[in-house]
Motif scaffolding. Structure first.
Motif, PDB file in Angstrom:
ATOM      1  N   SER A  19       0.824  -1.191   0.000  1.00  0.00           N
ATOM      2  CA  SER A  19       0.000   0.000   0.000  1.00  0.00           C
ATOM      3  C   SER A  19       0.865   1.250   0.000  1.00  0.00           C
ATOM      4  O   SER A  19       1.927   1.291   0.612  1.00  0.00           O
ATOM      5  CB  SER A  19      -0.892  -0.009   1.232  1.00  0.00           C
ATOM      6  N   SER A  20       0.430   2.263  -0.716  1.00  0.00           N
ATOM      7  CA  SER A  20       1.181   3.518  -0.727  1.00  0.00           C
ATOM      8  C   SER A  20       0.512   4.538   0.194  1.00  0.00           C
ATOM      9  O   SER A  20       0.743   5.729   0.079  1.00  0.00           O
ATOM     10  CB  SER A  20       1.279   4.065  -2.151  1.00  0.00           C
ATOM     11  N   ASP A  21      -0.328   4.053   1.079  1.00  0.00           N
ATOM     12  CA  ASP A  21      -1.010   4.928   2.020  1.00  0.00           C
ATOM     13  C   ASP A  21      -0.004   5.696   2.868  1.00  0.00           C
ATOM     14  O   ASP A  21       1.016   5.147   3.278  1.00  0.00           O
ATOM     15  CB  ASP A  21      -1.912   4.068   2.916  1.00  0.00           C
ATOM     16  N   THR A  22      -0.298   6.964   3.119  1.00  0.00           N
ATOM     17  CA  THR A  22       0.653   7.771   3.892  1.00  0.00           C
ATOM     18  C   THR A  22       0.766   7.278   5.322  1.00  0.00           C
ATOM     19  O   THR A  22       1.763   7.493   5.988  1.00  0.00           O
ATOM     20  CB  THR A  22       0.200   9.236   3.954  1.00  0.00           C
ATOM     21  N   ARG A  23      -0.274   6.605   5.788  1.00  0.00           N
ATOM     22  CA  ARG A  23      -0.251   6.189   7.184  1.00  0.00           C
ATOM     23  C   ARG A  23       0.488   4.878   7.374  1.00  0.00           C
ATOM     24  O   ARG A  23       0.678   4.422   8.483  1.00  0.00           O
ATOM     25  CB  ARG A  23      -1.692   6.036   7.698  1.00  0.00           C
ATOM     26  N   TYR A  24       0.880   4.240   6.249  1.00  0.00           N
ATOM     27  CA  TYR A  24       1.496   2.913   6.318  1.00  0.00           C
ATOM     28  C   TYR A  24       2.665   2.877   7.292  1.00  0.00           C
ATOM     29  O   TYR A  24       2.693   2.084   8.235  1.00  0.00           O
ATOM     30  CB  TYR A  24       1.950   2.517   4.909  1.00  0.00           C
ATOM     31  N   GLU A  25       3.629   3.792   7.093  1.00  0.00           N
ATOM     32  CA  GLU A  25       4.831   3.805   7.931  1.00  0.00           C
ATOM     33  C   GLU A  25       4.484   4.038   9.393  1.00  0.00           C
ATOM     34  O   GLU A  25       5.051   3.415  10.289  1.00  0.00           O
ATOM     35  CB  GLU A  25       5.784   4.905   7.466  1.00  0.00           C
ATOM     36  N   ALA A  26       3.544   4.957   9.607  1.00  0.00           N
ATOM     37  CA  ALA A  26       3.202   5.311  10.978  1.00  0.00           C
ATOM     38  C   ALA A  26       2.581   4.129  11.720  1.00  0.00           C
ATOM     39  O   ALA A  26       2.958   3.816  12.842  1.00  0.00           O
ATOM     40  CB  ALA A  26       2.260   6.497  10.988  1.00  0.00           C
ATOM     41  N   TYR A  27       1.646   3.452  11.044  1.00  0.00           N
ATOM     42  CA  TYR A  27       1.007   2.324  11.710  1.00  0.00           C
ATOM     43  C   TYR A  27       1.966   1.151  11.848  1.00  0.00           C
ATOM     44  O   TYR A  27       1.877   0.376  12.799  1.00  0.00           O
ATOM     45  CB  TYR A  27      -0.271   1.927  10.975  1.00  0.00           C
ATOM     46  N   LEU A  28       2.887   1.039  10.898  1.00  0.00           N
ATOM     47  CA  LEU A  28       3.900  -0.006  11.014  1.00  0.00           C
ATOM     48  C   LEU A  28       4.762   0.238  12.251  1.00  0.00           C
ATOM     49  O   LEU A  28       5.168  -0.700  12.938  1.00  0.00           O
ATOM     50  CB  LEU A  28       4.772  -0.026   9.750  1.00  0.00           C
TER      51      LEU A  28
END
Lengths: 437, 280
Positions: free
Chosen positions: B124-133
């Motif tokens: 996913s290229s969602d901006t929240r991806y890194e944060a939730y990871l």
């Protein structure tokens, strides 16, 4: 009773040298009325963790816990996050943990691991806020922690103290340059060395780019992008990160970390450059936050510890600093003793307080370990120690007053293989060689 | 000659010691055969644990991810010492010839899987991806470390899984158990001066809450058609926490209790288990 927020002392014109402390100061300053709280610059290592909020007898440490405590205590009036919906709340949590995990290593690299920045800026900032004896322990400890945290990034090359380029007059060319400089002729040495024309002249462009400082620079840029890109996307064109038209606790935390990237005037300013040149929107955002959260006025060390005793000369500082009395001799002696004990190689294992706070109310299903228990190990160790002591004692005694025909060796010599097996044959080796009189 | 005896006096071995050492070696073992060049007919993933699903979250994550990518592998129990990077898992790709293949460490597994899979997974290229990871890799991992290695679970989970299989000698076991505790403690102390169990647990609970509402009514995280690395990472923790029989059972159930109530995350875990590990 007024709230007391204890933080590491001010540095770089910011209220504290620590990101979470800055965030906590910003949070309290924008929620709690000025007369209801006091800011204390502290360095007492017995308190373990800053920021620490003291409310009467209850103590809360850490930014997230302080926010939670204030929310519970005042039922929402000191709460910046009260208007957030569920999605914003989740984003707040996720980005707070994201900041902690990605911004901490960046600040570590910039302020602690990089030898140049550490010796030029960080140590002197600590000197201003710590008493002399703590300067031998706290900054090096924090630097070691920073090294541990960033060890996996493979950027220890920042740690190398680069030789001062002015003095490297080894070799013909440099000698020529330095003489030219000495004679007042503008040489092409230091002043133009970094110009675009001279780029890669000695080693070629590949050699230049693979030199440690540039190789590290690529990695650093990638690292700072990892933090700043998601943050910049979350910010978008909004005024604050979560877009309610007012700052949230996430904005405070972000300010804490980003302020430490932007405001210290470090010699190796790659982090600041990254924010200013590539993410101007974030730069504007931090400036805006500063004005909103702590005010634009530079925080001075003298705000927390006034050097002069004339109060009328002092300007009213923008933050409600609580002026502390100079610490007494007894306190200083006790702190020094504690520091020595806590940092002394063997003693520290005894005197350093435990680092784990177990659950307070917990029902644990009993489970038995199949390893030998601590009691068993201690008994065994005790017996071994006793046996060794007895042996040496016996040896010493025997040396002082040797007796004819020692019974042990005689016994082993007379019965070489009956009772002892392999060991008996070993002992017989000794027995054969010993002059038995 | 005189100097020779002089030197002999300095270096001479006492006669009893010489006679003693002349008795060595006591036993001579037969020589080991050279390892035969072996052909890797299939991909081999080296993980912690014998069973089809590893008991280590980072191994389980990659096991799940490889299943998602449709890559066949066989999992072999191993230890950190076997890995070229010092950490499990790592993968030995299959080779057609006898030349040994290069091991793939876990940091490059994702790229390797993308290059070698028929149906590469788009992340996913969602901006929240890194944060939730980071919620997973920071908050939940830290609570996991505390729960498994430092709480009462250390005797009921860490010990039977990580300590007892390594050696039969009690002293070696004791040393390894101590090392394990220290390693977990140091890892937790990296980001905080004190380890506060309550704080770790409440942060993990908040993190699970966020993940639960991030998943929402979707089948997979970030509304993807197929599960990806994020689903694998979540599954690695949720599956192990929901596993009753991990080690010899959970003694300290606080972390486990937080996940049991999260209906969507439990359903997500069961979905992965049914679709991708049904044969296991």
């Amino acid at each position: 009773m007024a709230l007391e927020l204890h933080v590491w002392g001010p540095a770089f014109g910011l209220p504290s040298i620590d990101a979470e402390c800055i965030a906590a100061v910003g949070y309290l300053n924008s929620t709690v009325p000025r007369e209801d709280w006091r800011l204390v610059a502290n360095h007492d290592t017995a308190l373990r963790k800053f920021p620490l909020l003291m409310d009467g007898s209850s103590r809360t440490a850490g930014f997230a816990s302080i926010v939670l405590y204030l929310r519970k205590r005042t039922l929402g009036s000191y709460d910046l996050d009260i208007d957030l919906n569920q999605k914003q709340h989740n984003n707040k949590l996720a980005f707070a943990s994201f900041l902690e995990s990605t911004a901490t290593p960046l600040i570590d690299l910039s302020l602690y691991v990089s030898a140049e920045n550490y010796s030029a800026i960080t140590t002197s900032s600590y000197t201003a806020i710590l008493p002399w004896y703590l300067n031998y322990t706290i900054p090096p400890t924090r630097r070691d922690q920073a090294r541990i945290r960033t060890g996996h990034l493979g950027l220890s090359s920042l740690d190398v103290q680069l030789p001062d380029n002015k003095d490297d007059s080894i070799g013909l060319g440099n000698d020529f340059e330095s003489r030219k400089r000495a004679a007042g002729i503008p040489g092409e040495g230091r002043t133009t060395q970094n110009s675009i024309l001279n780029m890669g002249r000695a080693k070629g462009i590949g050699g230049l780019l693979s030199s440690p400082i540039y190789a590290a620079r690529f990695k650093l840029d990638a690292l700072s992008n990892e933090l700043l890109e998601p943050l910049s996307e979350l910010l978008g064109n909004k005024e604050y990160l979560l877009g309610n038209g007012k700052p949230s606790s996430l904005d405070c935390l972000t300010f804490g970390y980003l302020a430490l990237m932007l405001y210290p005037s470090v010699p190796q300013a790659w982090l600041k450059e990254a924010v200013v040149t590539r993410f101007p929107r974030i730069h504007d955002y931090v400036t805006r936050l500063r004005e909103r959260l702590i005010g634009n006025e530079e925080v001075k060390v003298s705000d927390a510890w006034p050097t002069t005793n004339l109060p009328q000369q002092r300007q009213q500082p923008s933050l409600p600093w609580k002026i502390q009395a100079q610490s007494g001799l007894v306190y200083t002696t006790r702190s020094i003793t504690r520091e020595i004990l806590n940092n002394f190689p063997v003693l520290s294992t005894i005197f350093r307080p435990g680092t784990i706070i177990q659950d307070r109310s917990m029902v644990v299903r009993g489970s038995s370990s199949s390893l030998p228990s601590a009691l068993m190990v201690n008994i065994l160790m005790g017996f071994s120690a006793a046996a060794i002591t007895a042996f040496f004692g016996f040896a010493a005694h025997h040396k002082r007053s040797p007796r004819e025909g020692d019974w042990l060796i005689l016994w082993a010599a007379q019965r070489p293989s009956t009772g002892l097996g392999e060991a008996g044959s070993f002992l017989s080796v000794f027995a054969n060689e010993l002059p038995i009189r | 000659m005189a100097s020779n005896t002089e030197r002999n006096r300095w270096y001479s071995i006492p006669a009893p010691v010489r006679t003693l050492f002349n008795k060595f070696p006591l036993v001579t073992y037969p020589e080991n055969d050279l390892p035969l060049p072996r052909r890797n007919r299939e991909n081999v993933l080296y993980v912690f644990g014998e069973s089809p699903l590893s008991y280590n979250p980072s191994c389980l994550k990659w096991q799940a991810y490889l299943r998602f990518s449709g890559i066949n592998y066989s999992a072999i129990a191993s230890s950190n010492h076997a890995s070229p990077s010092g950490a499990l898992p790592f993968l030995l790709p299959s080779t057609a010839d006898t030349k040994p293949s290069k091991p793939v460490p876990s940091s490059r597994l994702q790229r390797w899987a993308m290059n070698n899979s028929a149906a590469a997974i788009e992340e996913s290229s969602d901006t929240r991806y890194e944060a939730y990871l980071s919620l997973l890799e920071h908050k939940i991992r830290r609570a996991w470390l505390y729960s498994v290695y430092l709480s009462a679970n250390s005797t009921s989970i860490a010990e039977p899984l990580y300590v007892l299989p390594t050696s039969r000698n009690s002293f070696v076991r004791l040393t390894i158990a101590r090392d394990l505790r220290c390693a977990a403690e140091n890892e937790l102390l990296k980001f905080s001066a004190i380890i506060d169990a309550d704080l770790l647990h409440s942060e993990a609970e908040e993190a699970f809450n966020s993940l639960e509402s991030l998943l929402g009514e979707d089948t997979w995280f970030f509304d993807n058609q197929m599960p990806g690395l994020f689903d694998a990472s979540v599954f690695a923790y949720t599956h192990l926490l929901l596993d009753d029989n991990l080690g010899s059972g959970w003694a300290d159930t606080r972390l486990r209790d937080t996940i049991v109530q999260k209906k969507r995350l439990v359903a997500h875990r069961n979905r992965i288990l049914d679709q991708f590990f049904a044969s296991a």
